[in-house]
Every structure is written in structure tokens, then in C-alpha cells.
Write a protein that holds these residues in place. Structure first.
Motif, PDB file in Angstrom:
ATOM      1  N   VAL A   1       0.780  -1.154  -0.008  1.00 14.13           N
ATOM      2  CA  VAL A   1       0.158  -0.050   0.014  1.00 14.13           C
ATOM      3  C   VAL A   1       0.935   1.237  -0.069  1.00 14.13           C
ATOM      4  O   VAL A   1       0.314   2.272  -0.590  1.00 14.13           O
ATOM      5  CB  VAL A   1      -1.073   0.007   1.299  1.00 14.13           C
ATOM      6  CG1 VAL A   1      -1.835  -1.337   1.366  1.00 14.13           C
ATOM      7  CG2 VAL A   1      -0.058  -0.118   2.557  1.00 14.13           C
ATOM      8  N   ALA A   2       1.930   1.384   0.578  1.00 13.77           N
ATOM      9  CA  ALA A   2       2.930   2.398   0.654  1.00 13.77           C
ATOM     10  C   ALA A   2       4.433   1.747   0.318  1.00 13.77           C
ATOM     11  O   ALA A   2       5.132   1.847   1.488  1.00 13.77           O
ATOM     12  CB  ALA A   2       2.843   3.160   2.081  1.00 13.77           C
ATOM     13  N   PRO A   3       4.743   1.477  -0.545  1.00 19.49           N
ATOM     14  CA  PRO A   3       6.139   1.046  -0.823  1.00 19.49           C
ATOM     15  C   PRO A   3       7.300   2.005  -0.384  1.00 19.49           C
ATOM     16  O   PRO A   3       8.252   1.460  -0.042  1.00 19.49           O
ATOM     17  CB  PRO A   3       6.246   0.555  -2.252  1.00 19.49           C
ATOM     18  CG  PRO A   3       5.221   1.302  -2.993  1.00 19.49           C
ATOM     19  CD  PRO A   3       4.273   1.511  -1.844  1.00 19.49           C
ATOM     20  N   ARG A   4       7.185   3.251  -0.901  1.00 16.68           N
ATOM     21  CA  ARG A   4       8.394   3.858  -0.273  1.00 16.68           C
ATOM     22  C   ARG A   4       8.379   4.156   1.110  1.00 16.68           C
ATOM     23  O   ARG A   4       9.423   4.374   1.467  1.00 16.68           O
ATOM     24  CB  ARG A   4       8.126   5.413  -0.946  1.00 16.68           C
ATOM     25  CG  ARG A   4       8.103   5.326  -2.597  1.00 16.68           C
ATOM     26  CD  ARG A   4       7.933   6.753  -3.107  1.00 16.68           C
ATOM     27  NE  ARG A   4       7.893   6.708  -4.476  1.00 16.68           N
ATOM     28  CZ  ARG A   4       7.735   7.740  -5.409  1.00 16.68           C
ATOM     29  NH1 ARG A   4       7.541   9.269  -4.883  1.00 16.68           N
ATOM     30  NH2 ARG A   4       7.943   7.664  -6.863  1.00 16.68           N
ATOM     31  N   ALA A   5       7.326   4.217   1.589  1.00 20.67           N
ATOM     32  CA  ALA A   5       7.176   4.287   3.103  1.00 20.67           C
ATOM     33  C   ALA A   5       7.891   3.395   3.770  1.00 20.67           C
ATOM     34  O   ALA A   5       8.383   3.161   4.771  1.00 20.67           O
ATOM     35  CB  ALA A   5       6.112   4.615   3.806  1.00 20.67           C
ATOM     36  N   ALA A   6       7.381   1.806   3.171  1.00 23.62           N
ATOM     37  CA  ALA A   6       8.079   0.540   3.640  1.00 23.62           C
ATOM     38  C   ALA A   6       9.574   0.550   3.596  1.00 23.62           C
ATOM     39  O   ALA A   6      10.133   0.315   4.515  1.00 23.62           O
ATOM     40  CB  ALA A   6       7.399  -0.500   2.846  1.00 23.62           C
ATOM     41  N   VAL A   7      10.281   1.238   2.498  1.00 26.29           N
ATOM     42  CA  VAL A   7      11.682   1.106   2.469  1.00 26.29           C
ATOM     43  C   VAL A   7      12.354   1.999   3.447  1.00 26.29           C
ATOM     44  O   VAL A   7      13.477   1.621   4.100  1.00 26.29           O
ATOM     45  CB  VAL A   7      12.098   1.683   0.807  1.00 26.29           C
ATOM     46  CG1 VAL A   7      13.574   2.036   0.898  1.00 26.29           C
ATOM     47  CG2 VAL A   7      11.467   0.740  -0.177  1.00 26.29           C
ATOM     48  N   VAL A   8      11.580   3.388   3.680  1.00 23.92           N
ATOM     49  CA  VAL A   8      12.112   4.215   4.739  1.00 23.92           C
ATOM     50  C   VAL A   8      11.958   3.369   6.240  1.00 23.92           C
ATOM     51  O   VAL A   8      12.923   3.540   6.914  1.00 23.92           O
ATOM     52  CB  VAL A   8      11.479   5.408   4.530  1.00 23.92           C
ATOM     53  CG1 VAL A   8      11.770   6.209   5.903  1.00 23.92           C
ATOM     54  CG2 VAL A   8      11.711   6.151   3.407  1.00 23.92           C
ATOM     55  N   ALA A   9      10.782   2.766   6.312  1.00 22.08           N
ATOM     56  CA  ALA A   9      10.721   2.135   7.571  1.00 22.08           C
ATOM     57  C   ALA A   9      11.587   0.978   7.767  1.00 22.08           C
ATOM     58  O   ALA A   9      12.170   0.810   8.985  1.00 22.08           O
ATOM     59  CB  ALA A   9       9.438   1.475   7.587  1.00 22.08           C
ATOM     60  N   VAL A  10      12.121   0.530   6.766  1.00 19.19           N
ATOM     61  CA  VAL A  10      13.178  -0.709   6.997  1.00 19.19           C
ATOM     62  C   VAL A  10      14.498  -0.121   7.176  1.00 19.19           C
ATOM     63  O   VAL A  10      15.197  -0.567   8.389  1.00 19.19           O
ATOM     64  CB  VAL A  10      13.279  -1.627   5.574  1.00 19.19           C
ATOM     65  CG1 VAL A  10      14.659  -2.448   5.571  1.00 19.19           C
ATOM     66  CG2 VAL A  10      12.188  -2.606   5.457  1.00 19.19           C
TER      67      VAL A  10
ATOM     68  N   TYR B   1      20.823  -4.994  18.963  1.00 20.13           N
ATOM     69  CA  TYR B   1      19.777  -6.179  19.005  1.00 20.13           C
ATOM     70  C   TYR B   1      19.087  -6.290  17.653  1.00 20.13           C
ATOM     71  O   TYR B   1      18.535  -5.319  17.300  1.00 20.13           O
ATOM     72  CB  TYR B   1      18.744  -6.055  20.309  1.00 20.13           C
ATOM     73  CG  TYR B   1      17.779  -7.287  20.235  1.00 20.13           C
ATOM     74  CD1 TYR B   1      17.983  -8.477  20.459  1.00 20.13           C
ATOM     75  CD2 TYR B   1      16.518  -6.814  19.760  1.00 20.13           C
ATOM     76  CE1 TYR B   1      16.987  -9.518  20.550  1.00 20.13           C
ATOM     77  CE2 TYR B   1      15.562  -7.984  19.722  1.00 20.13           C
ATOM     78  CZ  TYR B   1      15.734  -9.088  20.008  1.00 20.13           C
ATOM     79  OH  TYR B   1      14.820 -10.327  20.038  1.00 20.13           O
ATOM     80  N   GLN B   2      19.138  -7.280  17.242  1.00 19.11           N
ATOM     81  CA  GLN B   2      18.517  -7.960  15.751  1.00 19.11           C
ATOM     82  C   GLN B   2      17.475  -8.711  15.995  1.00 19.11           C
ATOM     83  O   GLN B   2      17.520  -9.720  16.102  1.00 19.11           O
ATOM     84  CB  GLN B   2      19.527  -8.015  14.792  1.00 19.11           C
ATOM     85  CG  GLN B   2      19.021  -8.343  13.463  1.00 19.11           C
ATOM     86  CD  GLN B   2      20.148  -8.662  12.380  1.00 19.11           C
ATOM     87  OE1 GLN B   2      20.783  -9.876  12.400  1.00 19.11           O
ATOM     88  NE2 GLN B   2      20.054  -7.634  11.441  1.00 19.11           N
ATOM     89  N   PRO B   3      16.049  -8.301  15.688  1.00 24.45           N
ATOM     90  CA  PRO B   3      14.991  -9.335  15.725  1.00 24.45           C
ATOM     91  C   PRO B   3      15.158 -10.012  14.493  1.00 24.45           C
ATOM     92  O   PRO B   3      15.319  -9.237  13.388  1.00 24.45           O
ATOM     93  CB  PRO B   3      13.674  -8.342  16.034  1.00 24.45           C
ATOM     94  CG  PRO B   3      14.080  -7.093  15.565  1.00 24.45           C
ATOM     95  CD  PRO B   3      15.694  -6.751  15.627  1.00 24.45           C
ATOM     96  N   SER B   4      14.170 -11.257  14.585  1.00 24.47           N
ATOM     97  CA  SER B   4      14.360 -11.953  13.162  1.00 24.47           C
ATOM     98  C   SER B   4      13.101 -11.270  12.120  1.00 24.47           C
ATOM     99  O   SER B   4      13.295 -11.554  10.980  1.00 24.47           O
ATOM    100  CB  SER B   4      13.782 -13.203  13.515  1.00 24.47           C
ATOM    101  OG  SER B   4      12.218 -13.182  14.266  1.00 24.47           O
ATOM    102  N   THR B   5      12.252 -10.439  12.738  1.00 20.66           N
ATOM    103  CA  THR B   5      11.298  -9.654  12.018  1.00 20.66           C
ATOM    104  C   THR B   5      12.059  -8.697  10.948  1.00 20.66           C
ATOM    105  O   THR B   5      11.611  -8.674   9.928  1.00 20.66           O
ATOM    106  CB  THR B   5      10.511  -8.919  12.725  1.00 20.66           C
ATOM    107  OG1 THR B   5      11.238  -7.959  13.794  1.00 20.66           O
ATOM    108  CG2 THR B   5       9.418  -9.911  13.583  1.00 20.66           C
ATOM    109  N   LEU B   6      13.338  -8.456  11.399  1.00 15.18           N
ATOM    110  CA  LEU B   6      14.020  -7.389  10.392  1.00 15.18           C
ATOM    111  C   LEU B   6      14.395  -8.126   9.094  1.00 15.18           C
ATOM    112  O   LEU B   6      14.301  -7.677   7.876  1.00 15.18           O
ATOM    113  CB  LEU B   6      15.148  -6.867  11.017  1.00 15.18           C
ATOM    114  CG  LEU B   6      16.140  -5.712  10.310  1.00 15.18           C
ATOM    115  CD1 LEU B   6      15.129  -4.478   9.934  1.00 15.18           C
ATOM    116  CD2 LEU B   6      17.364  -5.370  10.777  1.00 15.18           C
ATOM    117  N   VAL B   7      14.862  -9.542   9.206  1.00  8.05           N
ATOM    118  CA  VAL B   7      15.326 -10.273   8.029  1.00  8.05           C
ATOM    119  C   VAL B   7      14.143 -10.613   7.148  1.00  8.05           C
ATOM    120  O   VAL B   7      14.077 -10.373   5.968  1.00  8.05           O
ATOM    121  CB  VAL B   7      16.074 -11.678   8.721  1.00  8.05           C
ATOM    122  CG1 VAL B   7      16.364 -12.284   7.546  1.00  8.05           C
ATOM    123  CG2 VAL B   7      17.060 -11.365   9.409  1.00  8.05           C
ATOM    124  N   VAL B   8      13.029 -10.637   7.821  1.00 10.00           N
ATOM    125  CA  VAL B   8      11.666 -10.848   7.091  1.00 10.00           C
ATOM    126  C   VAL B   8      11.372  -9.857   6.113  1.00 10.00           C
ATOM    127  O   VAL B   8      10.860 -10.059   4.977  1.00 10.00           O
ATOM    128  CB  VAL B   8      10.600 -11.598   7.918  1.00 10.00           C
ATOM    129  CG1 VAL B   8       9.273 -11.547   7.246  1.00 10.00           C
ATOM    130  CG2 VAL B   8      10.972 -12.970   8.687  1.00 10.00           C
TER     131      VAL B   8
END
Length: 400
Positions: free
Chosen positions: A61-70, A82-89
């Protein structure tokens, strides 16, 4: 609707990733945690996991915002050690989405923007190398993961483009088929109009000749003139009906050929037609129920054309079968039925069936109905039903 459906599915995927990350956090013993990685308290770990999972829900729904959020989530994990596994997903999901939905250059740019900071961070942050693994090996594994996600996405993109091209070709082919069918109807209407024009012209010529003769014999034989005037009256009514039908079809301005100037066949030509088909190798029987009466020439011509087209198709497709022509003349309706015991024409998507189009147009012009198709027990049937219009009857009235 599809946009919100995609958001719901991605949100469910993000929630599932967070639940799996929480499960890993709860079941991982302290001795398996890398030395340089901090084990955060539960609230902080869940919050960081939710932050890393947010791009998963926003990826369509918001691919640009998703890239910034990553990128923000990655920076937060580096600062929190600390690195959660959700970041890899999230990295996998965003890379795949960019490759599957964007053109090639923007997809490559997005992937490079996502994975370049990880390579820089691996060189600068020791705990990201997971227990003494060399930076080169870490960069290699990250690059391999990025390439796999990217090429899977491009494969899906290519498949979608191929499906879209096939759908577009099917749409264009359907439009072309519809245009060809419309052209066939137009051509058939022009041919019918030309034939009706010949009928009308014949009647007008007859009225002119009769009027000339009546004017010449009027002083000598008034009784004969009265009979001639009655004939002119009947002929004028027939001509008026044919003219009204002529206005319903398109008329060609092309010069008439010798075939166009030939007399138009009627009921009297059906017996000759049946004999010709018999000589061509198809056994045909002719059955007439009722008395035809003095039909309008246009109606008689329509009956002849229906029988002609139906017998021609039977001769082509019936093989060694037999055929029957039935003409039924009632008080208000006349029925034309041509049936055979063969296999009938085979379905063909590329065959427009101009003959059937012509029959349907002719029958509809006279207010009738046409049904064609396989008949029970095998064979093929053409059935036409039209109002009974006798020569000289007022328009719209049948014989009493």
C-alpha cells in the motif's frame, strides 16, 4: 478493494513474524546469544520487533514508506545492539515486492538502497558478524540472500507481464472478432437491401405500365380500367411494405451486376433447388403443408434463401445422410424447416457463419424467429417462423 485486501494480508504476515520472533526470544538460551549482542528487556524487544515488522504491512500500500521504515528499523537495531528476526523477514519481503512490482531499474535501485547499509554496517559493527565470522563472508551471505529474493521477484514480474500481454491479445482478438461479425451483418444487410430494392423497382415498374395502359383504354373500356386500378392498389401496398423494410437495412451504391439484375427466385424455385441438391448427391425430400397463397415477393425470396442456405450447409456437412425440407403455411404463420440426419457443422472459433447471419437478418426483417442447432436423435435443423403476409394484405395483417 484489492488494495485493502493486500493490506490485511500483509498485516497478518507482519503479526505472524512478530509472534515467531517473540517465540524465538522466549526459547533462546542466554548462552546462544552472541557475545556482542545485548539481550533487551521484553517490552523493548517486542517494540523493536514491531518496528521491524511495520514495513511488511506497508510493502504494497505504501512501498516508499516501507523502504524508509526498513532503513529506520535497521538503524534502530544497530543502535540497540539487538536484531530481531522480523527485520530479516522485512528485508526479504521488501526486496521481493520491489522486484515483482517495479520496472527493472527502479527495482535494482531499491534493492541497492536496502542492502548497501547492511554491507557498511557489517564492516563497522562487530556484533553483526555473529561470533567472529569474517566481514567478507557476512557480506557474501547477505548478497546471496538479496539476489535470491530479487530474482524470485523478477520471475513473478515477468510472469505477470506475460499474463497481461496474453489477456491484452485475447481482448484485441475478441474486439476484432466482434468487428468482423458486425461487418458480416452489415454486408448481409446490404445484400438484402439490394434484393429488396429490385423487388420494389419491379413493382413500381408494373404500376407504371398498368397506369399507362389504363389511361389509354379508359374511354373504350371503363370496366377493364377498374380491374387494372385494383391491381395497382394491391401492388402499391406491397411496394409500401417493401419500402418500409428497405429503410431498415443499409443499401449499397455499387453498380448492379448481371446477377443482381436477374429475376429473384421465390417459392417456385424451391423444387428446382431441391432437384439440384439431389443431383449433387444429397437425398432431399420436399413436404408442403397448406396452401401458400399469393405471398409477397420479399417473403417468398426469404423462404427460398433460407432453404438454399440450409441445404448448402447440409450438403457440406451431412456426409451420406438425408435431408428434408418442410414448408407449412398456416392462417397467421408460415414455417420453414430444413433438417438432416448428418453430424452438422463442427464448432470453429474462426468461422463467423455468414450464412446463419444472413438467415437471421432476413427472418428478423419480416418479424420472425430463427432457431438453428443439433436436433434430438442426431442431425441438424434450421427452423424459421414468420408472420403470414399475403399479397395485397395491409401491412401487419395476415390472411383471414
Amino acid at each position: 478493494m484489492d488494495r485493502w485486501r493486500g493490506l490485511r494480508l500483509d498485516a497478518l504476515l507482519a503479526v505472524a513474524a512478530v509472534l515467531v520472533d517473540v517465540l524465538f526470544y522466549a526459547t533462546t538460551p542466554d548462552e546462544l546469544v552472541p557475545v556482542d549482542m545485548v539481550r533487551l528487556p521484553w517490552p523493548a524487544a517486542i517494540g523493536l520487533s514491531l518496528l521491524a515488522a511495520t514495513p511488511i504491512a506497508l510493502r504494497r500500500v505504501a512501498p516508499r514508506a516501507a523502504v524508509v521504515a526498513v532503513l529506520v528499523a535497521f538503524l534502530a537495531t544497530v543502535l540497540a545492539t539487538y536484531q530481531p528476526s522480523t527485520l530479516v523477514v522485512a528485508y526479504i519481503a521488501i526486496t521481493y515486492t520491489a522486484a515483482a512490482h517495479l520496472p527493472l531499474r527502479p527495482a535494482i535501485g531499491t534493492a541497492a538502497l536496502l542492502w548497501s547499509p547492511t554491507a557498511i554496517a557489517v564492516l563497522a559493527v562487530p556484533w553483526l558478524r555473529d561470533g567472529g565470522i569474517s566481514p567478507a563472508y557476512s557480506i557474501f551471505t547477505n548478497s546471496l540472500l538479496a539476489l535470491v529474493c530479487f530474482f524470485v521477484g523478477r520471475t513473478v514480474h515477468a510472469r505477470r507481464a506475460s499474463m497481461h500481454a496474453l489477456e491484452e491479445r485475447a481482448r484485441v482478438a475478441e474486439e476484432n472478432q466482434r468487428a468482423l461479425a458486425d461487418q458480416a451483418v452489415t454486408d448481409e444487410r446490404r445484400r438484402i437491401a439490394r434484393e429488396l430494392h429490385d423487388v420494389v423497382a419491379h413493382h413500381v415498374s408494373v404500376m407504371g405500365v398498368l397506369a399507362t395502359g389504363a389511361r389509354r383504354v379508359l374511354p373504350r373500356d371503363p370496366a377493364a380500367v377498374d380491374e387494372v386500378l385494383g391491381t395497382i392498389e394491391q401492388t402499391s401496398r406491397t411496394t409500401l411494405r417493401e419500402m418500409r423494410r428497405l429503410l431498415d437495412v443499409l443499401r449499397t451504391d455499387a453498380e448492379p451486376t448481371a446477377a443482381d439484375l436477374a429475376p429473384q427466385p421465390g417459392l417456385s424455385g424451391i423444387e428446382t433447388l431441391v432437384e439440384q441438391v439431389r443431383e449433387a448427391g444429397l437425398p432431399v425430400t420436399l413436404r408442403v403443408d397448406g396452401a401458400p397463397g399469393p405471398l409477397d415477393p420479399g417473403v417468398a425470396l426469404t423462404i427460398f434463401r433460407i432453404v438454399q442456405e440450409a441445404l448448402t450447409n447440409a450438403l457440406k456437412h451431412a456426409g451420406t445422410a438425408t435431408a428434408e425440407v418442410r414448408l407449412s403455411f398456416g392462417v397467421y404463420w408460415l414455417v420453414v424447416e430444413v433438417s438432416d440426419t448428418g453430424r452438422g457443422p463442427l464448432p470453429d472459433a474462426n468461422r463467423l457463419g455468414h450464412g446463419l447471419v444472413g438467415m437471421r437478418e432476413r427472418v428478423a426483417l419480416y418479424g420472425g424467429t430463427l432457431r438453428t442447432g443439433p436436433r434430438p436423435g442426431g442431425g441438424y435443423r434450421v427452423y424459421a417462423k414468420m408472420p403470414m403476409e399475403l399479397l395485397g394484405a395491409p401491412n401487419g395483417e395476415g390472411a383471414a
